[in-house]
Design a protein around this motif. Structure first.
Motif, PDB file in Angstrom:
ATOM      1  N   ILE A 142       4.215  -6.890  -4.985  1.00 32.78           N
ATOM      2  CA  ILE A 142       3.463  -5.693  -4.758  1.00 32.78           C
ATOM      3  C   ILE A 142       3.131  -5.502  -3.071  1.00 32.78           C
ATOM      4  O   ILE A 142       2.465  -6.352  -2.545  1.00 32.78           O
ATOM      5  N   ASN A 143       3.414  -4.079  -2.710  1.00 35.77           N
ATOM      6  CA  ASN A 143       3.112  -3.815  -1.491  1.00 35.77           C
ATOM      7  C   ASN A 143       2.939  -2.468  -1.186  1.00 35.77           C
ATOM      8  O   ASN A 143       3.512  -1.620  -1.577  1.00 35.77           O
ATOM      9  N   LYS A 144       1.647  -1.975  -0.910  1.00 34.02           N
ATOM     10  CA  LYS A 144       1.251  -0.585  -0.821  1.00 34.02           C
ATOM     11  C   LYS A 144       0.222  -0.407   0.092  1.00 34.02           C
ATOM     12  O   LYS A 144      -0.562  -0.990   0.332  1.00 34.02           O
ATOM     13  N   ARG A 145       0.757   0.773   0.766  1.00 38.00           N
ATOM     14  CA  ARG A 145      -0.155   1.498   1.674  1.00 38.00           C
ATOM     15  C   ARG A 145      -1.259   2.598   1.163  1.00 38.00           C
ATOM     16  O   ARG A 145      -0.799   3.166   0.345  1.00 38.00           O
ATOM     17  N   PHE A 146      -2.341   2.498   1.651  1.00 38.95           N
ATOM     18  CA  PHE A 146      -3.295   3.428   0.910  1.00 38.95           C
ATOM     19  C   PHE A 146      -4.442   3.995   1.946  1.00 38.95           C
ATOM     20  O   PHE A 146      -4.441   3.135   3.018  1.00 38.95           O
ATOM     21  N   LEU A 147      -5.058   4.924   1.825  1.00 37.17           N
ATOM     22  CA  LEU A 147      -6.128   5.511   2.638  1.00 37.17           C
ATOM     23  C   LEU A 147      -7.548   4.482   2.235  1.00 37.17           C
ATOM     24  O   LEU A 147      -8.232   5.005   1.538  1.00 37.17           O
ATOM     25  N   THR A 152      -9.514   8.167   7.822  1.00 34.06           N
ATOM     26  CA  THR A 152      -8.833   8.040   9.188  1.00 34.06           C
ATOM     27  C   THR A 152      -8.205   6.671   9.328  1.00 34.06           C
ATOM     28  O   THR A 152      -7.648   6.346  10.250  1.00 34.06           O
ATOM     29  N   GLN A 153      -8.304   5.763   8.211  1.00 33.26           N
ATOM     30  CA  GLN A 153      -7.642   4.464   8.063  1.00 33.26           C
ATOM     31  C   GLN A 153      -6.920   4.148   7.195  1.00 33.26           C
ATOM     32  O   GLN A 153      -7.227   4.303   5.911  1.00 33.26           O
ATOM     33  N   ASP A 192       4.914   6.131   0.053  1.00 35.08           N
ATOM     34  CA  ASP A 192       4.718   5.560   1.530  1.00 35.08           C
ATOM     35  C   ASP A 192       4.626   6.525   2.589  1.00 35.08           C
ATOM     36  O   ASP A 192       4.548   6.000   3.845  1.00 35.08           O
ATOM     37  N   ASN A 193       4.650   7.793   2.331  1.00 35.84           N
ATOM     38  CA  ASN A 193       4.508   8.520   3.361  1.00 35.84           C
ATOM     39  C   ASN A 193       3.152   8.804   3.739  1.00 35.84           C
ATOM     40  O   ASN A 193       2.283   8.885   3.073  1.00 35.84           O
ATOM     41  N   VAL A 194       2.980   8.853   5.035  1.00 36.34           N
ATOM     42  CA  VAL A 194       1.753   8.797   5.703  1.00 36.34           C
ATOM     43  C   VAL A 194       0.658   9.934   5.239  1.00 36.34           C
ATOM     44  O   VAL A 194      -0.234  10.075   4.979  1.00 36.34           O
ATOM     45  N   ASN A 195       1.651  11.318   4.911  1.00 32.12           N
ATOM     46  CA  ASN A 195       0.788  12.435   4.580  1.00 32.12           C
ATOM     47  C   ASN A 195       0.538  12.503   3.045  1.00 32.12           C
ATOM     48  O   ASN A 195      -0.002  13.380   2.680  1.00 32.12           O
ATOM     49  N   ASN A 196       1.166  11.644   2.447  1.00 35.89           N
ATOM     50  CA  ASN A 196       0.950  11.584   0.976  1.00 35.89           C
ATOM     51  C   ASN A 196       0.188  10.385   0.417  1.00 35.89           C
ATOM     52  O   ASN A 196       0.420  10.325  -0.940  1.00 35.89           O
ATOM     53  N   LEU A 197      -0.214   9.548   1.211  1.00 34.66           N
ATOM     54  CA  LEU A 197      -0.780   8.336   0.588  1.00 34.66           C
ATOM     55  C   LEU A 197      -2.215   8.625  -0.064  1.00 34.66           C
ATOM     56  O   LEU A 197      -3.028   9.544   0.289  1.00 34.66           O
ATOM     57  N   SER A 198      -2.363   7.889  -1.146  1.00 33.91           N
ATOM     58  CA  SER A 198      -3.572   8.125  -1.946  1.00 33.91           C
ATOM     59  C   SER A 198      -4.709   7.092  -1.372  1.00 33.91           C
ATOM     60  O   SER A 198      -4.623   6.214  -0.558  1.00 33.91           O
TER      61      SER A 198
END
Length: 404
Positions: free
Chosen positions: A147-152, A156-157, A93-99
């Motif tokens: 399930i809750n996941k952030r991704f690219l 840029t979004q 969930d780290n912004v720099n490591n999102l897939s």
């Protein structure tokens, strides 16, 4: 050196004191279904415990519980953990490591899940690499992750996979729950506990909400007078090193401490504006010419408002007493009228400007009101001159009284 030896002696004298978090009456359920009443060391696990400590009686032998032998352990309505083999999302969930993949990366793991709500619908919690993961089950059925996941979504979004809303909307069908309840649902403990509890109430199910009295952060405000034992040495380029005698001084601080809201209040951060003073003088032999030596009386006065900022760890002996250790960075806010003067030679008429230092302390707290601490400070430069080297060493005995 004497100050370091004194501090080391105090540190070593506390090692024999075995500190612990309180044991609570509780139980374990073995993998064969046998329930055993015992005393469990409640460490208010912030993440997920892989093991836990318990004993069968007050003076019993300490035992280590783990998933190989225990299927559940708990303490009344204070806490409960259940063993589960579940699919757990490993996504960062780290912004720099999102897939750039929307689908979660699932991996089967056997672990202890923290039970938040128990009823017809149950809610569980754990952490994976510092990321909160929630799970649910219906009528003691299979435990599944919400399930809750952030991704690219684009370079840029950031996109969000909030499938947990759909999962619960399909599972928790009840007249008292509308579509809006699930649309507004947040992936947070309070929000999820509320909707699971509301469903159980709607279904007339017995429900237990664990950790209802969740620990909150707490502020302490203490006056902290003390005595300092300080020494000072300096060396001017070309002259011999001068060691001043160890002198006592006073210090008085006002400490604001915040007890962090986890791990049973064993960790805190603090800031302590402090006044301290140090005075000394000595006849110093110096070279006036190549063959001429003279004595001059060098007086050093160091008064400062310093600002220690650091962290503290408590090790509880019982409900009223605790040993603590702390560490801090110290910076001077003001050196007030600090200076160094000499009676004859102006070469020792210098301004004092202290650099930063580290502090390490060990102490005892009683009834969260009274404290006594021994604190060692690392050597500090007091003279900001290229041709001078100096070292200010100090050690303090500090008493404290908490107003809050």
């Amino acid at each position: 050196m004497k100050l370091k030896l004194l501090f080391a002696t105090i540190i070593l004298s506390t090692i024999s004191a075995i500190s612990q978090t309180n044991f609570e009456p509780g139980y374990i359920i073995q993998t064969d279904g046998t329930k055993i009443n015992c005393l469990i060391k409640n460490e208010d696990w912030k993440g997920r415990p892989t093991t836990f400590i318990y004993k069968l009686e007050e003076n019993g032998v300490l035992k280590l519980g783990h998933t190989n032998e225990v299927s559940a352990f708990g303490s009344a309505e204070s806490f409960k953990y259940v063993k589960a083999t579940v699919q757990v999302d490993q996504s960062s969930d780290n912004v720099n490591n999102l897939s750039d993949v929307r689908t979660p990366i699932m991996k089967e793991q056997t672990l202890f899940l923290k039970t938040l709500v128990e009823g017809k619908a149950s809610l569980y919690y754990t952490q994976v690499e510092g990321v909160s993961r929630y799970f649910y089950s219906l009528e003691n059925g299979t435990i599944e992750q919400l399930i809750n996941k952030r991704f690219l979504a684009t370079p840029t979004q950031i996109g969000k996979n909030e499938r947990y809303k759909q999962q619960l909307a399909l599972a928790l069908t009840c007249n008292n729950l509308s579509e809006k309840n699930f649309e507004a649902l947040q992936y947070k403990t309070k929000s999820l506990v509320n909707i699971i509890t509301k469903y159980n109430t709607c279904e007339n199910s017995e429900v237990v909400v664990f950790n209802k009295n969740k620990q909150k952060g707490k502020f302490n405000l203490s006056i902290r007078p003390g005595v300092t034992f300080s020494s000072f040495s300096l060396q001017r380029y070309g002259d011999d090193e001068v060691n001043f005698d160890t002198n006592t001084g006073i210090r008085i601080g006002l400490e604001a401490e915040y007890i962090l809201p986890f791990n049973n209040g064993k960790w805190s951060i603090f800031i302590e504006p402090t006044y301290r003073n140090y005075k000394t003088e000595k006849n110093v032999l110096y070279k006036e010419w190549v063959t001429t030596q003279k004595y001059t009386l060098v007086s050093v006065e160091y008064n400062s408002i310093e600002l220690p900022m650091g962290g503290r760890h408590y090790m509880f002996l019982n409900q009223n007493a605790a040993i603590f250790v702390d560490a801090a960075v110290i910076m001077d806010v003001s050196t007030l009228d600090s200076n160094m003067n000499s009676s004859i030679s102006s070469r020792y008429d210098l301004n004092i400007s202290a650099d930063a230092a580290l502090a390490f302390g060990v102490g005892f707290r009683f009834k969260n009101k009274y404290s006594l601490e021994a604190r060692y400070h690392s050597p500090r430069q007091l003279l900001n001159y290229d041709n001078f080297n100096s070292a200010y060493n100090s050690f303090a005995i500090i008493a404290g009284y908490n107003f809050l």
